[in-house]
Design a protein around this motif. Structure first.
Motif, PDB file in Angstrom:
ATOM      1  N   ASP A  71     -11.048  -9.574   4.515  1.00  0.00           N
ATOM      2  CA  ASP A  71     -11.198  -9.611   6.202  1.00  0.00           C
ATOM      3  C   ASP A  71     -11.095  -8.360   6.940  1.00  0.00           C
ATOM      4  O   ASP A  71     -10.433  -8.112   7.716  1.00  0.00           O
ATOM      5  CB  ASP A  71      -9.895 -10.597   6.596  1.00  0.00           C
ATOM      6  CG  ASP A  71      -9.807 -12.147   6.157  1.00  0.00           C
ATOM      7  OD1 ASP A  71     -11.060 -12.653   5.664  1.00  0.00           O
ATOM      8  OD2 ASP A  71      -8.802 -12.591   6.102  1.00  0.00           O
ATOM      9  N   GLY A  72     -11.803  -7.303   6.070  1.00  0.00           N
ATOM     10  CA  GLY A  72     -11.972  -6.118   6.537  1.00  0.00           C
ATOM     11  C   GLY A  72     -10.892  -5.262   6.461  1.00  0.00           C
ATOM     12  O   GLY A  72     -10.932  -4.054   6.965  1.00  0.00           O
ATOM     13  N   ALA A  73      -9.654  -5.669   5.876  1.00  0.00           N
ATOM     14  CA  ALA A  73      -8.584  -4.757   5.635  1.00  0.00           C
ATOM     15  C   ALA A  73      -8.334  -4.440   4.087  1.00  0.00           C
ATOM     16  O   ALA A  73      -8.464  -5.091   3.310  1.00  0.00           O
ATOM     17  CB  ALA A  73      -7.282  -5.586   5.920  1.00  0.00           C
ATOM     18  N   GLN A  74      -7.849  -3.160   4.069  1.00  0.00           N
ATOM     19  CA  GLN A  74      -7.456  -2.681   2.629  1.00  0.00           C
ATOM     20  C   GLN A  74      -6.134  -3.377   2.174  1.00  0.00           C
ATOM     21  O   GLN A  74      -4.926  -3.255   3.019  1.00  0.00           O
ATOM     22  CB  GLN A  74      -7.489  -1.232   2.790  1.00  0.00           C
ATOM     23  CG  GLN A  74      -6.884  -0.520   1.287  1.00  0.00           C
ATOM     24  CD  GLN A  74      -6.866   1.011   1.197  1.00  0.00           C
ATOM     25  OE1 GLN A  74      -8.005   1.577   1.373  1.00  0.00           O
ATOM     26  NE2 GLN A  74      -5.828   1.205   1.137  1.00  0.00           N
ATOM     27  N   HIS A  75      -5.796  -3.569   1.072  1.00  0.00           N
ATOM     28  CA  HIS A  75      -4.850  -4.193   0.371  1.00  0.00           C
ATOM     29  C   HIS A  75      -4.596  -3.383  -0.865  1.00  0.00           C
ATOM     30  O   HIS A  75      -5.507  -3.089  -1.827  1.00  0.00           O
ATOM     31  CB  HIS A  75      -4.834  -5.809   0.065  1.00  0.00           C
ATOM     32  CG  HIS A  75      -4.967  -6.692   1.190  1.00  0.00           C
ATOM     33  ND1 HIS A  75      -3.804  -7.354   1.590  1.00  0.00           N
ATOM     34  CD2 HIS A  75      -5.918  -6.813   2.210  1.00  0.00           C
ATOM     35  CE1 HIS A  75      -4.185  -7.963   2.824  1.00  0.00           C
ATOM     36  NE2 HIS A  75      -5.401  -7.910   3.100  1.00  0.00           N
ATOM     37  N   VAL A  76      -3.120  -3.016  -1.119  1.00  0.00           N
ATOM     38  CA  VAL A  76      -3.018  -2.304  -2.385  1.00  0.00           C
ATOM     39  C   VAL A  76      -1.982  -3.100  -3.188  1.00  0.00           C
ATOM     40  O   VAL A  76      -1.141  -3.916  -2.673  1.00  0.00           O
ATOM     41  CB  VAL A  76      -2.268  -0.959  -1.739  1.00  0.00           C
ATOM     42  CG1 VAL A  76      -2.074  -0.285  -3.064  1.00  0.00           C
ATOM     43  CG2 VAL A  76      -3.241   0.032  -1.045  1.00  0.00           C
TER      44      VAL A  76
END
Length: 223
Positions: A71-76
């Motif tokens: 959804d356009g967000a970076q996840h680590v």
């Protein structure tokens, strides 16, 4: 592939700008600070003394990091688990400043960061992107703002997330982190010689975005 480097101190709006630029230009956004925060989170969770460089270096062998966008967000991910907002606490923030000064940690993350630019147009923000990670970046921006402005932004962000913290504490933490980042021996947080400065002390996020877009267009033409 095109690389845009955004550097600057904590609270200067690097991540906000990078995310907005990535969306506007259809580039891939990489939040390098999140990677260092995730390493710091591992050290804290596993009671590794972050002042012990040998212990930190040894612990890195047990860490596997991953990055994905949703959804356009970076996840680590840390060893397969999405860390979410657990890396955004004040405790992790201060620990990441100390961890990021260690050569073993920076070497551990260097290839991870550089490899992302082999197949994608990248916008990356951090503290040494234009000087160390991508010294050949086509555009280098350095955001800056007064200590009070940066502390106010960070304070509101933390309060919205439910942290019980005072403005004075946030300001002191920012000043401490600035000093640590500027004076560390390994990749100090200083601007690249060819970086273009944006002082956004009195800017809205939209003002910062429009200023950056004009600079990028002057460098690369219309994208």
């Amino acid at each position: 592939m095109i690389k845009i480097a955004i550097d600057g101190p904590s609270g200067s709006g690097k991540s906000t700008l990078a995310k907005s630029l990535a969306k506007k230009l259809s580039f891939t956004y990489v939040d390098t600070g999140a990677l260092y925060r995730t390493v710091a989170l591992y050290m804290l969770k596993n009671a590794v003394d972050i002042s012990d460089t040998d212990a930190v270096a040894a612990a890195l062998k047990s860490i596997t990091l991953g990055i994905f966008h949703k959804d356009g967000a970076q996840h680590v991910t840390l060893n397969g688990e999405d860390v979410g907002d657990t890396i955004r606490t004040t405790e992790v923030t201060m620990a990441s400043s100390k961890v990021s000064a260690q050569p073993a940690v920076r070497a551990f993350l260097l290839d991870t960061q550089r490899n992302m630019a082999l197949t994608h147009n990248i916008i990356m923000d951090g503290r040494d992107i234009g000087t160390v990670i991508f010294p050949d970046a086509e555009v280098k921006l350095f955001l800056t703002a007064g200590n009070t402005s940066r502390a106010e932004r960070r304070y509101l962000e933390l309060r919205e997330k439910g942290e019980d913290i005072t403005f004075e504490q946030v300001l002191a933490d920012i000043e401490t982190r600035d000093n640590n980042d500027r004076n560390r021996k390994e990749a100090p947080a200083i601007p690249a010689q060819d970086a273009i400065f944006i002082d956004n002390s009195s800017f809205t996020p939209e003002d910062t975005l429009n200023t950056a877009l004009k600079i990028i267009e002057s460098k690369l033409g219309a994208l």
